[in-house]
Design a protein around this motif. Sequence first.
Motif, PDB file in Angstrom:
ATOM      1  N   LYS A  55     168.588  46.261  46.859  1.00  0.00           N
ATOM      2  CA  LYS A  55     167.371  45.712  47.457  1.00  0.00           C
ATOM      3  C   LYS A  55     167.400  45.712  48.989  1.00  0.00           C
ATOM      4  CE  LYS A  55     165.159  41.194  47.675  1.00  0.00           C
ATOM      5  NZ  LYS A  55     165.006  39.877  47.037  1.00  0.00           N
TER       6      LYS A  55
ATOM      7  N   GLU B 268     155.787  33.344  56.312  1.00  0.00           N
ATOM      8  CA  GLU B 268     155.713  33.900  54.964  1.00  0.00           C
ATOM      9  C   GLU B 268     155.082  32.918  53.991  1.00  0.00           C
ATOM     10  OE1 GLU B 268     159.458  35.135  53.304  1.00  0.00           O
ATOM     11  OE2 GLU B 268     158.557  35.551  51.348  1.00  0.00           O
TER      12      GLU B 268
ATOM     13  N   ASN C  90     155.625  44.112  50.589  1.00  0.00           N
ATOM     14  CA  ASN C  90     155.639  43.337  49.351  1.00  0.00           C
ATOM     15  C   ASN C  90     154.331  43.488  48.574  1.00  0.00           C
ATOM     16  OD1 ASN C  90     158.145  42.602  50.161  1.00  0.00           O
ATOM     17  ND2 ASN C  90     157.661  40.442  50.578  1.00  0.00           N
TER      18      ASN C  90
ATOM     19  N   PHE D 110     150.892  37.940  51.720  1.00  0.00           N
ATOM     20  CA  PHE D 110     152.110  37.120  51.701  1.00  0.00           C
ATOM     21  C   PHE D 110     152.372  36.450  53.054  1.00  0.00           C
ATOM     22  CE2 PHE D 110     152.592  40.160  48.220  1.00  0.00           C
ATOM     23  CZ  PHE D 110     152.830  39.278  47.169  1.00  0.00           C
TER      24      PHE D 110
HETATM   25  C1  LIG Z   1     159.066  40.155  51.008  1.00  0.00           C
HETATM   26  O1  LIG Z   1     160.005  40.304  49.952  1.00  0.00           O
HETATM   27  C2  LIG Z   1     161.345  40.215  50.347  1.00  0.00           C
HETATM   28  C3  LIG Z   1     162.200  40.617  49.175  1.00  0.00           C
HETATM   29  O2  LIG Z   1     161.921  39.914  48.024  1.00  0.00           O
HETATM   30  C4  LIG Z   1     161.614  38.816  50.864  1.00  0.00           C
HETATM   31  O3  LIG Z   1     162.954  38.685  51.253  1.00  0.00           O
HETATM   32  C5  LIG Z   1     160.699  38.565  52.043  1.00  0.00           C
HETATM   33  O4  LIG Z   1     160.875  37.262  52.516  1.00  0.00           O
HETATM   34  C6  LIG Z   1     159.239  38.799  51.674  1.00  0.00           C
HETATM   35  N1  LIG Z   1     158.436  38.669  52.892  1.00  0.00           N
HETATM   36  C7  LIG Z   1     157.136  38.471  52.899  1.00  0.00           C
HETATM   37  C8  LIG Z   1     156.468  38.275  54.212  1.00  0.00           C
HETATM   38  O5  LIG Z   1     156.493  38.464  51.890  1.00  0.00           O
END
Ligand SMILES: *[C@@H]1O[C@H](CO)[C@@H](O)[C@H](O)[C@H]1NC(C)=O
Length: 501
Positions: free
Chosen positions: A445, A417, A347, A410
Amino acid sequence: MSWAALLGLLLALLLLLLLLSRRRARRPGEPPLDLGSIPWLGHALEFGRDAASFLTRMKEKHGDIFTVLVGGRYVTVLLDPHSYDTVVWEQRTRLDFHPYAIFLMERIFDLQLPNFNPSEEKARMKPMLMHRDLQALTEATYTNLRTVLLGDSTEAAGGWRETGLLDFAYSSLLRAGYLTLYGVEATPRTSESQAQDRVHSADVFHTFRQLDLLLPKLARGSLSVGDKDHACSVKGRLWKLLSPAQLATRADRSSWLESYMRHLEEMGVSEDMQARALVLQLWATQGNMGPTAFWLLLFLLKNPEALEAVHEELKRVVWQAEQPVSQMPTLPQKVLDSMPVLDSALNETLRLTAAPFITREVMADLALPMADGREFSLRRGDRLLLFPFLSPQKDPEIYTEPEVFKYNRFLNPDGSEKKDFYKDGKRLKNYNMPWGAGHNQCLGKSYAINSIKQFVVLLLSHFELRLGSEDTEVPEFDLSRYGFGLMQPEEDVPIRYRVRL
Ligand SMILES: *[C@@H]1O[C@H](CO)[C@@H](O)[C@H](O)[C@H]1NC(C)=O
């Protein structure tokens, strides 16, 4: 023609331009208007050269909404992520995304589909990519990635091989993606049929890549005469490679392909046009995964701490799992869903490198409500443009040191998350928008995320990977690609790799 005549013609042309572009004036309630200094063209040159720098400059001058003149079109640019949702969910009778999609289809892929309705097509293709058939796609991707990556590795086992990282990542993913969606030589697979798959898919990749490199110029209509000939012959080759007759001979074709081809037939599309549509789809489904994997791997190689964290996670989740990865026919979704570190790194990569435009035609005079309570009038016939790359993705108010790759950006300290990001003291709903949003949300996606993660897992499991040299730098963007999806580097990055023993 004499010089005098030529000069006269030029002057006449200029006069015509000036007449055509009776300068528009800003009306009360409209966003700030910036016409640039060149009649009609306005800011077209700067916009085409480096859209991100241009829009950043305009944002500093005018704030997060303004209208600019770009090649005869008035484009209202909205850069406030709190206000994006009203736009991306607006009805098509007010803000329509179809005309621009149809324009690009014709411009780049010479494709005209009678009765084409992007919304209906999306609804129809959704189950094949997102829900019902995702598992089958993920399994086939894993098998085909193994064919492409591990197939002939035994021949060169032990020795270091040199390549470009973009070429390596892009070709691996596109070839596996092509085999997954468009089918393979034969089932059950034999070592001969897989060797065929490798040769044929490499041909598809190399031909596709030549078109891909011309894409920004094709879209802007700025090909030189030589480029034009090249584009023509490359397209001709691709139309042959992906013709319905060719594809009819392939085995194990995806339900996505079956259903898309049925859809084209029902629309009464000729075989020639079907081939063009299938080339467009190859680009739409495969054009961004390779570049994404390139940046992700490059950032990991440049950040040993990040690479180590990903390794640790794979050790825990994949390598020390009850059944070792080398014996798994596929990576189960459950395993793919338990890699928060890799997710965060992916991400973060997308935050830094995904730069699509989100575009709408303004179909009626309307008032655009902003999240902070202001309201702006938009004129029918203008275009509305969102550019999430500038905000939220590269916005220093939202992300500290927005230029820097932080693999755990993130993640919360406890490893879960992180989802709370703020601007103007208000929590953001859209803080990272590589996949678009609303009616623009990318259908592929989940398929793309699964493919990229499987590629990274296989690569790190079976290969040692090194930068070409200690001081290899992250290359600059090819600035002409803003607006088309993932950015690509100006030049490839040399790497070495060898099979793990
Ligand atoms: C990363 O992005 C995806 C798609 O938008 C999302 O489903 C996921 O939870 C995100 N994970 C993190 C750790 O950022």
